[in-house]
Motif scaffolding. Sequence first.
Motif, PDB file in Angstrom:
ATOM      1  N   LEU A 169     -30.276 -33.469  88.283  1.00  0.00           N
ATOM      2  CA  LEU A 169     -30.193 -32.274  87.546  1.00  0.00           C
ATOM      3  C   LEU A 169     -30.211 -30.951  88.508  1.00  0.00           C
ATOM      4  CD1 LEU A 169     -30.871 -31.133  84.464  1.00  0.00           C
ATOM      5  CD2 LEU A 169     -33.238 -30.554  85.161  1.00  0.00           C
ATOM      6  N   ARG A 186     -32.721 -23.746  77.199  1.00  0.00           N
ATOM      7  CA  ARG A 186     -33.886 -23.821  78.168  1.00  0.00           C
ATOM      8  C   ARG A 186     -35.090 -23.781  77.738  1.00  0.00           C
ATOM      9  NH1 ARG A 186     -37.501 -23.758  81.775  1.00  0.00           N
ATOM     10  NH2 ARG A 186     -36.528 -22.067  82.878  1.00  0.00           N
ATOM     11  N   GLN A 237     -18.301 -31.667  86.062  1.00  0.00           N
ATOM     12  CA  GLN A 237     -19.175 -30.372  85.476  1.00  0.00           C
ATOM     13  C   GLN A 237     -19.670 -31.822  84.665  1.00  0.00           C
ATOM     14  OE1 GLN A 237     -18.011 -27.408  84.090  1.00  0.00           O
ATOM     15  NE2 GLN A 237     -19.167 -25.564  85.639  1.00  0.00           N
ATOM     16  N   GLN A 248     -24.807 -21.033  83.905  1.00  0.00           N
ATOM     17  CA  GLN A 248     -26.279 -20.574  83.933  1.00  0.00           C
ATOM     18  C   GLN A 248     -27.008 -20.286  83.612  1.00  0.00           C
ATOM     19  OE1 GLN A 248     -26.859 -20.005  88.470  1.00  0.00           O
ATOM     20  NE2 GLN A 248     -26.202 -22.466  88.457  1.00  0.00           N
ATOM     21  N   PHE A 261     -26.868 -22.152  80.118  1.00  0.00           N
ATOM     22  CA  PHE A 261     -28.596 -23.627  79.919  1.00  0.00           C
ATOM     23  C   PHE A 261     -29.781 -22.879  79.909  1.00  0.00           C
ATOM     24  CE2 PHE A 261     -30.713 -26.138  83.280  1.00  0.00           C
ATOM     25  CZ  PHE A 261     -30.599 -27.326  82.475  1.00  0.00           C
ATOM     26  N   GLU A 262     -30.321 -21.583  80.804  1.00  0.00           N
ATOM     27  CA  GLU A 262     -31.366 -21.149  80.730  1.00  0.00           C
ATOM     28  C   GLU A 262     -32.338 -20.564  79.958  1.00  0.00           C
ATOM     29  OE1 GLU A 262     -31.136 -18.475  84.424  1.00  0.00           O
ATOM     30  OE2 GLU A 262     -31.169 -20.161  85.787  1.00  0.00           O
ATOM     31  N   TYR A 309     -27.167 -28.765  87.963  1.00  0.00           N
ATOM     32  CA  TYR A 309     -27.516 -27.013  87.683  1.00  0.00           C
ATOM     33  C   TYR A 309     -26.026 -26.117  88.453  1.00  0.00           C
ATOM     34  CZ  TYR A 309     -29.456 -22.826  87.337  1.00  0.00           C
ATOM     35  OH  TYR A 309     -29.799 -21.068  87.168  1.00  0.00           O
ATOM     36  N   LYS A 310     -26.419 -26.663  89.976  1.00  0.00           N
ATOM     37  CA  LYS A 310     -25.629 -25.791  90.702  1.00  0.00           C
ATOM     38  C   LYS A 310     -24.052 -26.008  90.961  1.00  0.00           C
ATOM     39  CE  LYS A 310     -29.119 -25.756  94.397  1.00  0.00           C
ATOM     40  NZ  LYS A 310     -29.400 -26.761  96.471  1.00  0.00           N
TER      41      LYS A 310
END
Length: 145
Positions: free
Chosen positions: A120, A139, A63, A132, A135-136, A124-125
């Motif tokens: 990006l 963000r 990652q 995730q 991360f969200e 993310y995947k």
Amino acid sequence: MRKLKVLALIVACVTFASPLVQAEAAPKVDSTIERLCSERTPLSNEGAFADWLARRLDLNDAQKATFEEFQAARAKALADSKTKLCASKPDLSTFEGRLIFGQDFYAARLDALKLENPKLIAFYKSLDARQQKKFERIRDQLHRR
């Protein structure tokens, strides 16, 4: 008679204030272009944020490699768009010049997004569901500021 004096005062204020407002607006535009085209790299302060994000998401080696690919693509895309925009000093003294510069700016930003978004998305995947979510959440918090 009093209304006439008040009207004359208002006209005088508007007449003399208009050039002052225009004179004050010009340095802001020039300073924006100078800041945009300065030697300072657009990502100079993002290194610390990237390190913080990598620690926060607890990235594994694969990652981290994917994240570094995204960062490299972003840096290249932004440098390319900066070069494209600053190749010739735009004429921002006219309305038409400002519109053309705005169009060029958004076109350069779109080109940059087209280059960096696949990296990006790949990053993310590579994250698991927990990462995730984190991360969200990060963000979303950044977009609220």
